[in-house]
Design an enzyme around this catalytic site. Structure first.
Site, PDB file in Angstrom:
ATOM      1  N   TYR A   1       8.427   1.816  -6.964  1.00 43.00           N
ATOM      2  CA  TYR A   1       7.728   0.529  -7.086  1.00 43.00           C
ATOM      3  C   TYR A   1       7.461   0.177  -8.553  1.00 43.00           C
ATOM      4  O   TYR A   1       7.594  -0.979  -8.952  1.00 43.00           O
ATOM      5  CB  TYR A   1       6.415   0.560  -6.303  1.00 43.00           C
ATOM      6  CG  TYR A   1       6.597   0.790  -4.808  1.00 43.00           C
ATOM      7  CD1 TYR A   1       7.649   0.191  -4.115  1.00 43.00           C
ATOM      8  CD2 TYR A   1       5.725   1.601  -4.095  1.00 43.00           C
ATOM      9  CE1 TYR A   1       7.833   0.405  -2.756  1.00 43.00           C
ATOM     10  CE2 TYR A   1       5.895   1.815  -2.726  1.00 43.00           C
ATOM     11  CZ  TYR A   1       6.953   1.214  -2.070  1.00 43.00           C
ATOM     12  OH  TYR A   1       7.121   1.420  -0.718  1.00 43.00           O
TER      13      TYR A   1
ATOM     14  N   GLU B   1       0.867  -1.190   0.000  1.00 38.43           N
ATOM     15  CA  GLU B   1       0.000   0.000   0.000  1.00 38.43           C
ATOM     16  C   GLU B   1       0.889   1.220   0.000  1.00 38.43           C
ATOM     17  O   GLU B   1       1.875   1.252   0.739  1.00 38.43           O
ATOM     18  CB  GLU B   1      -0.844   0.074   1.273  1.00 38.43           C
ATOM     19  CG  GLU B   1      -1.860  -0.992   1.452  1.00 38.43           C
ATOM     20  CD  GLU B   1      -3.116  -0.766   0.632  1.00 38.43           C
ATOM     21  OE1 GLU B   1      -3.284   0.341   0.078  1.00 38.43           O
ATOM     22  OE2 GLU B   1      -3.918  -1.712   0.559  1.00 38.43           O
TER      23      GLU B   1
HETATM   24  C1  LIG Z   1      10.991   5.963  -1.027  1.00 38.59           C
HETATM   25  C2  LIG Z   1      12.428   5.808  -0.519  1.00 38.59           C
HETATM   26  C3  LIG Z   1      12.513   4.515   0.303  1.00 38.59           C
HETATM   27  C4  LIG Z   1      13.381   5.726  -1.726  1.00 38.59           C
HETATM   28  O1  LIG Z   1      14.684   5.451  -1.230  1.00 38.59           O
HETATM   29  P1  LIG Z   1      16.019   5.766  -2.086  1.00 38.59           P
HETATM   30  O2  LIG Z   1      17.122   4.956  -1.503  1.00 38.59           O
HETATM   31  O3  LIG Z   1      16.223   7.224  -2.156  1.00 38.59           O
HETATM   32  O4  LIG Z   1      15.621   5.203  -3.527  1.00 38.59           O
HETATM   33  P2  LIG Z   1      16.630   4.862  -4.709  1.00 38.59           P
HETATM   34  O5  LIG Z   1      17.818   5.766  -4.646  1.00 38.59           O
HETATM   35  O6  LIG Z   1      16.888   3.392  -4.729  1.00 38.59           O
HETATM   36  O7  LIG Z   1      15.778   5.271  -5.969  1.00 38.59           O
HETATM   37  C5  LIG Z   1      14.956   4.309  -6.568  1.00 38.59           C
HETATM   38  C6  LIG Z   1      13.992   4.961  -7.525  1.00 38.59           C
HETATM   39  O8  LIG Z   1      13.065   5.769  -6.795  1.00 38.59           O
HETATM   40  C7  LIG Z   1      12.714   6.891  -7.597  1.00 38.59           C
HETATM   41  N1  LIG Z   1      13.210   8.100  -6.941  1.00 38.59           N
HETATM   42  C8  LIG Z   1      14.133   8.185  -5.948  1.00 38.59           C
HETATM   43  N2  LIG Z   1      14.286   9.490  -5.582  1.00 38.59           N
HETATM   44  C9  LIG Z   1      13.450  10.197  -6.368  1.00 38.59           C
HETATM   45  C10 LIG Z   1      13.117  11.590  -6.460  1.00 38.59           C
HETATM   46  N3  LIG Z   1      13.709  12.491  -5.655  1.00 38.59           N
HETATM   47  N4  LIG Z   1      12.180  11.954  -7.368  1.00 38.59           N
HETATM   48  C11 LIG Z   1      11.562  11.036  -8.163  1.00 38.59           C
HETATM   49  N5  LIG Z   1      11.834   9.707  -8.124  1.00 38.59           N
HETATM   50  C12 LIG Z   1      12.759   9.309  -7.238  1.00 38.59           C
HETATM   51  C13 LIG Z   1      13.396   6.692  -8.932  1.00 38.59           C
HETATM   52  O9  LIG Z   1      12.554   5.896  -9.744  1.00 38.59           O
HETATM   53  C14 LIG Z   1      14.608   5.899  -8.541  1.00 38.59           C
HETATM   54  O10 LIG Z   1      15.111   5.119  -9.587  1.00 38.59           O
HETATM   55  P3  LIG Z   1      16.240   5.734 -10.572  1.00 38.59           P
HETATM   56  O11 LIG Z   1      17.358   6.196  -9.680  1.00 38.59           O
HETATM   57  O12 LIG Z   1      16.599   4.593 -11.447  1.00 38.59           O
HETATM   58  O13 LIG Z   1      15.585   6.858 -11.280  1.00 38.59           O
HETATM   59  C15 LIG Z   1      12.866   7.026   0.357  1.00 38.59           C
HETATM   60  O14 LIG Z   1      12.573   8.211  -0.351  1.00 38.59           O
HETATM   61  C16 LIG Z   1      12.182   7.090   1.705  1.00 38.59           C
HETATM   62  O15 LIG Z   1      12.665   6.501   2.683  1.00 38.59           O
HETATM   63  N6  LIG Z   1      11.044   7.829   1.801  1.00 38.59           N
HETATM   64  C17 LIG Z   1      10.308   7.950   3.064  1.00 38.59           C
HETATM   65  C18 LIG Z   1       9.622   6.648   3.429  1.00 38.59           C
HETATM   66  C19 LIG Z   1       8.658   6.216   2.354  1.00 38.59           C
HETATM   67  O16 LIG Z   1       7.974   7.023   1.733  1.00 38.59           O
HETATM   68  N7  LIG Z   1       8.589   4.877   2.176  1.00 38.59           N
HETATM   69  C20 LIG Z   1       7.648   4.289   1.249  1.00 38.59           C
HETATM   70  C21 LIG Z   1       6.368   4.049   1.971  1.00 38.59           C
HETATM   71  S1  LIG Z   1       5.191   3.213   0.945  1.00 38.59           S
END
Ligand SMILES: CC(C)(COP(=O)(O)OP(=O)(O)OC[C@H]1O[C@@H](n2cnc3c(N)ncnc32)[C@H](O)[C@@H]1OP(=O)(O)O)[C@@H](O)C(=O)NCCC(=O)NCCS
Length: 143
Positions: free
Chosen positions: A115, A103
Site C-alpha cells: 500500500y 484497513e
Molecule cells: C498482499 C498480497 C495481496 C500481495 O500480492 P502480490 O501479488 O504478491 O504483490 P506484488 O507481487 O504485486 O507485490 C507488490 C509489493 O508488495 C510488497 N511485497 C510483496 N511480497 C513481499 C514480501 N514477500 N515481502 C515484503 N514485501 C512484499 C512489495 O512492496 C512489492 O513491491 P515490489 O515488488 O516493487 O517490491 C498477497 O500477499 C496476499 O494475497 N496476501 C494475503 C491477503 C492479504 O493479506 N491481503 C491484504 C489484506 S489488507
C-alpha cells in the site's frame, strides 16, 4: 487479464470458487453482495484463464474503500496485486474520486509495503480492530 465479476458472468468465471473459498465468500454470499450493493466492484486477475487474484472495493460518494485484495499463494510476488491496485487507482481517477481508504492488520507487513508503494499513508490506529490485532487506517489522496 483483469475481469469484472458481475451477477451475469459469475458462473462463467473459471475457478472463481478456488479464490473465494479463501477470500471468505461463498457464491450465495457473493451474489447477495453484488445484488444488494451496486457500489461494490469486484475484479479478478487471471493467468491462462485461471483466476489467481481478486480485488473488491466500494464507492462511497466521492471516495473508494478497498475492502479486499487477495492473490493465491503460488502466484504471489509476481506483481499481480500491484496490477490490481493500479487498476483500482485508474478507475478512481476516471470516477473523480477524492481519496481511497483501507484497513490493514498492523502485522501484515507485506500488505503495508504494497500500500505504501502506491501512495497510501497511515492515518490512524484502530486498537483491537481485528480482535487479536490492531488495525491501521490508510488513505491515498487522489486530488
Ligand atoms: C498482499 C498480497 C495481496 C500481495 O500480492 P502480490 O501479488 O504478491 O504483490 P506484488 O507481487 O504485486 O507485490 C507488490 C509489493 O508488495 C510488497 N511485497 C510483496 N511480497 C513481499 C514480501 N514477500 N515481502 C515484503 N514485501 C512484499 C512489495 O512492496 C512489492 O513491491 P515490489 O515488488 O516493487 O517490491 C498477497 O500477499 C496476499 O494475497 N496476501 C494475503 C491477503 C492479504 O493479506 N491481503 C491484504 C489484506 S489488507
Amino acid at each position: 487479464m483483469i475481469n469484472q465479476v458481475t451477477i451475469d458472468n459469475i458462473d462463467g468465471v473459471k475457478e472463481l470458487q478456488s479464490i473465494f473459498n479463501v477470500v471468505f465468500k461463498q457464491k450465495d454470499e457473493l451474489m447477495r453482495t453484488l445484488t444488494a450493493n451496486p457500489y461494490v466492484k469486484m475484479y479478478t486477475y487471471s493467468v491462462n484463464e485461471k483466476v489467481v487474484g481478486f480485488i473488491e472495493y466500494s464507492r462511497i460518494y466521492d471516495r473508494y474503500e478497498l475492502d479486499n485484495i487477495y492473490v493465491l499463494e503460488e502466484y504471489r510476488n509476481k506483481g499481480i496485486a500491484s496490477c490490481l491496485i493500479s487498476f483500482m487507482i485508474e478507475m478512481a481517477q476516471k470516477d473523480n474520486i477524492k481519496n481511497i481508504t483501507l484497513e490493514v492488520r498492523i502485522d501484515n507487513n507485506i500488505a503495508l509495503t504494497l500500500y505504501e508503494k502506491y501512495g497510501f499513508v497511515k492515518k490512524a490506529i484502530r486498537h483491537n480492530y481485528y480482535g487479536d490485532c490492531d488495525g491501521i487506517l490508510m488513505e491515498k489522496e487522489m486530488m
